[in-house]
Design a protein around this motif. Structure first.
Motif, mmCIF file in Angstrom:
data_model
loop_
_atom_site.group_PDB
_atom_site.id
_atom_site.type_symbol
_atom_site.label_atom_id
_atom_site.label_comp_id
_atom_site.label_asym_id
_atom_site.label_seq_id
_atom_site.Cartn_x
_atom_site.Cartn_y
_atom_site.Cartn_z
ATOM 1 N N THR A 75 0.839 -1.205 0.000
ATOM 2 C CA THR A 75 0.000 0.000 0.000
ATOM 3 C C THR A 75 0.872 1.252 0.000
ATOM 4 O OG1 THR A 75 -1.773 -1.162 1.156
ATOM 5 C CG2 THR A 75 -1.794 1.234 1.277
ATOM 6 N N GLN A 76 1.874 1.270 0.850
ATOM 7 C CA GLN A 76 2.769 2.419 0.905
ATOM 8 C C GLN A 76 3.586 2.551 -0.380
ATOM 9 O OE1 GLN A 76 4.743 3.144 4.824
ATOM 10 N NE2 GLN A 76 3.618 1.289 5.410
ATOM 11 N N THR A 118 -8.559 -0.795 5.685
ATOM 12 C CA THR A 118 -8.186 -1.056 7.072
ATOM 13 C C THR A 118 -6.742 -0.660 7.314
ATOM 14 O OG1 THR A 118 -9.760 -2.875 7.172
ATOM 15 C CG2 THR A 118 -8.037 -2.852 8.841
ATOM 16 N N VAL A 119 -5.869 -1.026 6.393
ATOM 17 C CA VAL A 119 -4.450 -0.668 6.504
ATOM 18 C C VAL A 119 -4.284 0.850 6.433
ATOM 19 C CG1 VAL A 119 -2.234 -0.780 5.289
ATOM 20 C CG2 VAL A 119 -3.536 -2.852 5.682
ATOM 21 N N LEU A 120 -4.994 1.500 5.512
ATOM 22 C CA LEU A 120 -4.891 2.951 5.362
ATOM 23 C C LEU A 120 -5.345 3.677 6.625
ATOM 24 C CD1 LEU A 120 -6.150 3.210 1.690
ATOM 25 C CD2 LEU A 120 -3.879 3.883 2.495
ATOM 26 N N LYS A 125 -3.775 6.741 11.474
ATOM 27 C CA LYS A 125 -3.672 6.941 12.920
ATOM 28 C C LYS A 125 -2.221 7.141 13.336
ATOM 29 C CE LYS A 125 -7.758 4.569 14.631
ATOM 30 N NZ LYS A 125 -8.254 3.422 15.404
ATOM 31 N N ARG A 126 -1.324 6.480 12.637
ATOM 32 C CA ARG A 126 0.106 6.603 12.945
ATOM 33 C C ARG A 126 0.734 7.826 12.296
ATOM 34 N NH1 ARG A 126 2.291 1.053 11.117
ATOM 35 N NH2 ARG A 126 4.257 2.142 11.383
ATOM 36 N N GLY A 127 -0.032 8.568 11.482
ATOM 37 C CA GLY A 127 0.473 9.785 10.860
ATOM 38 C C GLY A 127 1.309 9.550 9.615
ATOM 39 N N ILE A 128 1.193 8.392 8.995
ATOM 40 C CA ILE A 128 1.991 8.070 7.809
ATOM 41 C C ILE A 128 1.270 8.482 6.539
ATOM 42 C CG2 ILE A 128 3.008 6.162 6.495
ATOM 43 C CD1 ILE A 128 3.439 4.746 9.206
#
Length: 154
Positions: A75-76, A118-120, A125-128
């Motif tokens: 995803t990233q 879900t991953v996004l 939430k982690r700010g990525i």
């Protein structure tokens, strides 16, 4: 009348399913006993506590389609290589292509979209990653890409 080999196969399948149900019922009985023991221990240490008020936590089931952290990495990677923000369906298509999955199966693509969302959300939430827009039409990008776009648009 049905063929004997059909009846034989059906009997074998029924025996298999019945055995599976029996094993599951034994596991449930064991887990109920474990839960009763935990409830008694909680009441021992905290007599006023109500163990039934503790909400159950959903069991995590890992998908068999992606290895550990593979979906997050793919995803990233899709967001890194994109020229701009992507919708979740575009991210899922890129993930499927990178993993060599069939792109023509709509039901499977929907499954990957849901998992990618879900991953996004977890990455947000982690700010990525950051999201612009609402609902399934939202656009996703890495946080530093959003920062670069806002600087370039000024």
């Amino acid at each position: 009348m049905a063929e004997p080999h059909v009846i034989s196969a059906l009997r074998l399948k029924r025996a298999e399913i019945s055995g599976h149900i029996h094993d599951l019922e034994k596991r449930i009985a064991r887990q109920r006993a474990n839960l009763a023991n935990l409830d008694a221990t909680i009441k021992l240490f905290s007599p006023g506590a109500n163990p039934d008020a503790i909400p159950p936590r959903r069991a995590y089931r890992r998908t068999r389609y992606f290895a550990h952290n593979e979906l997050s990495r793919l995803t990233q990677d899709a967001l890194r290589t994109a020229s701009g923000p992507l919708a979740s369906a575009e991210i899922a298509a890129a993930v499927m292509q990178a993993n060599g999955m069939p792109a023509d199966d709509a039901a499977f693509k929907e499954l990957v979209v849901v998992r990618a969302l879900t991953v996004l959300r977890r990455l947000a939430k982690r700010g990525i990653v950051a999201k612009s827009g609402a609902s399934r039409n939202a656009q996703w990008a890495l946080v530093h890409q959003f920062a670069n776009m806002s600087v370039n648009n000024c």
